[in-house]
Design an enzyme around this catalytic site. Structure first.
Site, mmCIF file in Angstrom:
data_model
loop_
_atom_site.group_PDB
_atom_site.id
_atom_site.type_symbol
_atom_site.label_atom_id
_atom_site.label_comp_id
_atom_site.label_asym_id
_atom_site.label_seq_id
_atom_site.Cartn_x
_atom_site.Cartn_y
_atom_site.Cartn_z
ATOM 1 N N LYS A 76 0.899 -1.306 0.020
ATOM 2 C CA LYS A 76 0.154 0.041 0.091
ATOM 3 C C LYS A 76 1.068 1.190 -0.036
ATOM 4 C CE LYS A 76 -0.307 1.947 4.436
ATOM 5 N NZ LYS A 76 -0.246 3.237 4.627
ATOM 6 N N HIS A 111 -1.576 -4.856 5.683
ATOM 7 C CA HIS A 111 -1.203 -5.762 6.728
ATOM 8 C C HIS A 111 -2.381 -5.640 7.897
ATOM 9 C CE1 HIS A 111 0.603 -2.025 8.269
ATOM 10 N NE2 HIS A 111 0.297 -2.366 9.523
ATOM 11 N N GLU A 115 -2.864 7.677 18.160
ATOM 12 C CA GLU A 115 -1.329 7.314 18.701
ATOM 13 C C GLU A 115 -0.730 8.455 19.349
ATOM 14 O OE1 GLU A 115 1.015 4.796 15.300
ATOM 15 O OE2 GLU A 115 -0.236 6.434 14.468
ATOM 16 N N ASP A 171 -2.863 7.848 4.842
ATOM 17 C CA ASP A 171 -2.102 6.917 5.779
ATOM 18 C C ASP A 171 -2.759 5.773 6.404
ATOM 19 O OD1 ASP A 171 0.360 5.765 6.904
ATOM 20 O OD2 ASP A 171 -0.008 6.571 8.538
ATOM 21 N N HIS A 221 -6.389 1.081 6.047
ATOM 22 C CA HIS A 221 -6.471 0.327 7.127
ATOM 23 C C HIS A 221 -8.029 0.374 7.857
ATOM 24 C CE1 HIS A 221 -2.617 -0.331 6.528
ATOM 25 N NE2 HIS A 221 -1.857 0.605 7.299
ATOM 26 N N LYS A 264 -2.161 11.520 15.288
ATOM 27 C CA LYS A 264 -0.856 11.226 16.081
ATOM 28 C C LYS A 264 -0.706 12.443 17.073
ATOM 29 C CE LYS A 264 1.707 9.384 12.204
ATOM 30 N NZ LYS A 264 2.222 8.098 13.090
#
Length: 453
Positions: free
Chosen positions: A134, A164, A202, A221, A226, A326
């Site tokens: 990706k 993943h 995060e 991202d 995801h 983030k």
């Protein structure tokens, strides 16, 4: 079973930090085919010995395999300096008399098209496979273009589009909870569920990823790929069979039910923000625009929130919010299923009653259900039922590599699935680029902005 891997971009961080440690896990478990070989290729003027030393250092740092296993993996490696965009170089790298081969593109997305074009002239066979990391494209048009190249020029080998997040661990956690327990699937609908939040928050900042992250941002991202895949697992119907085709069919159909975001709701349903100077615990964090490698002119977001509607009777009226950010106070990665409140005649008589919330960990293997129990004097108390599944034996990449070696595409993104994800995200990115949704700010270590009322 595929017996050979050709790793394009072998000198990069992905190979030494994730891919070869995953190979070492499989080697330690005895799951690699006999004689398995890995041919590394990049534009680095390395010898095989240089490559082996580079990977050995990476395995020592990132692998938990035994010293003897790491040594065995290093012994599988050879290296050829290669221009991966040239058909002649790729053909020479693959060779004529070869076992079934997995060609792994551990490359920047800008190289996908020329490399795939070069591969198209290299006579890959039906028993070979191609793995593409990706992001698959950077918008709907580019994803469609890549799919056209694959369909027209590489129709023979199996194509593995990698995300993943779709490791067997996460998929099994959600699928088993839904379909192997009678208590959940009957209430998995708009009658009982009020809203769904899917979050990947995060405390980490850029951690050296500015080159990639500043060109992508939180939406591309994490959300576009995801979290969109996690959304599909929540939305999808039970597959008719537990096989690759059925499982991928229901994921694609799930994403097709998601309404395309409209310009009228963009400022209400999306949030974009970036962190300013602050502290996370004892760590002082500079403003995002002052981080090394960041170009302030790109106006990249470090927090993205997107609320989606679903045009399907099962989910009519239920908002699904996908959030990623983030430099926040703490990590939180989960799917939160929020059930509807009880009728007033019950909540009036039982002070303390709260709606149930089912939480499924995305990173940690937990399932939590807030449950109302009786308290003293006809009151109610909320207690959380907590279960933790057995930790996975392998990393996500080890699971995925094993599936690829067995030529099983169940846990990989299909071409139309990638296009559906971009179909949902494209209008948001265009609205943000046009300034229709203002960039907000939040101090590092503090909560991100709240949605508009």
């Amino acid at each position: 079973m595929i017996e050979r891997m050709v790793l394009l971009g072998a000198s990069g961080d992905l190979a030494s930090r994730l891919l070869l440690p995953a190979i070492a896990q499989l080697a330690q478990a005895g799951l690699l085919p006999p004689g398995f070989a890995i041919v590394g290729a990049s534009n680095a003027e390395w010898t095989t010995q240089d490559f082996r030393q580079h990977i050995a250092a990476g395995l020592e740092q990132h692998s938990t395999a035994s010293a003897s296993t790491r040594e065995a993996v290093v012994g599988m490696l050879t290296f050829q300096p290669t221009d991966v965009t040239q058909t002649e170089d790729i053909s020479r790298l693959l060779g004529d008399d070869r076992p079934d081969t997995l060609v792994y593109l551990a490359l920047p997305p800008s190289l996908f098209e020329p490399v795939l074009t070069a591969l198209a002239g290299s006579k890959l066979r039906r028993s070979d496979a191609v793995a593409i990391e990706k992001p698959f494209g950077n918008d709907l048009a580019s994803a469609r273009h890549l799919n056209e190249i694959l369909h027209l020029r590489l129709p023979e080998p199996t194509i593995f589009r990698i995300d993943h997040f779709l490791s067997s661990e996460l998929v099994r956690r959600v699928v088993a909870l839904r379909f192997l327990n009678r208590v959940f699937e009957p209430v998995w609908n708009a009658t009982q569920i009020e809203s769904v939040d899917i979050s990947w928050l995060e405390s980490l900042t850029l951690e050296g990823r500015a080159t990639y992250y500043d060109g992508a941002g939180a939406m591309k991202d994490m959300v576009q790929n995801h979290l969109m895949e996690a959304l599909a697992l929540v939305l999808m119907e039970q597959p008719a069979r537990i096989d690759a085709r059925s499982f991928r069919d229901v994921r694609v159909e799930a994403l097709r039910t998601v309404a395309t975001p409209t310009a009228e709701r963009m400022s209400r349903d999306t949030i974009r923000a970036r962190y300013t100077e602050g502290s996370i615990g004892s760590r002082q964090v500079p403003s995002y625009v002052n981080e090394p490698g960041v170009d302030p002119g790109r106006n990249t977001e470090t927090y993205a929130s997107l609320t989606l509607r679903v045009d399907y009777p099962r989910w009519a009226g239920v908002p699904f919010t996908l959030r990623s950010g983030k430099a926040l106070a703490e990590d939180a990665a989960e799917i939160a299923i929020r059930f509807r409140p009880l009728p007033a005649y019950l909540t009036d008589q039982w002070p303390g009653v709260e709606p149930n919330v089912l939480r499924i960990g995305l990173n940690e293997p937990y399932v939590r259900l807030s449950t109302t129990l009786n308290g003293p004097e006809k009151t109610a108390e909320v207690r959380e039922l907590h279960a933790t599944t057995t930790p996975p034996q392998f990393t996500a990449y080890a699971h995925l590599i094993l599936q690829m070696l067995h030529n099983d595409p169940m846990l990989f993104i299909r071409g139309d699935e990638a296009e559906e994800s971009w179909r949902i995200i494209d209008p948001v990115m265009k609205a943000w680029a046009a300034g229709q949704v203002p960039m907000q700010e939040y101090a590092a270590g503090h909560a991100p902005p709240d949605p508009a009322p």
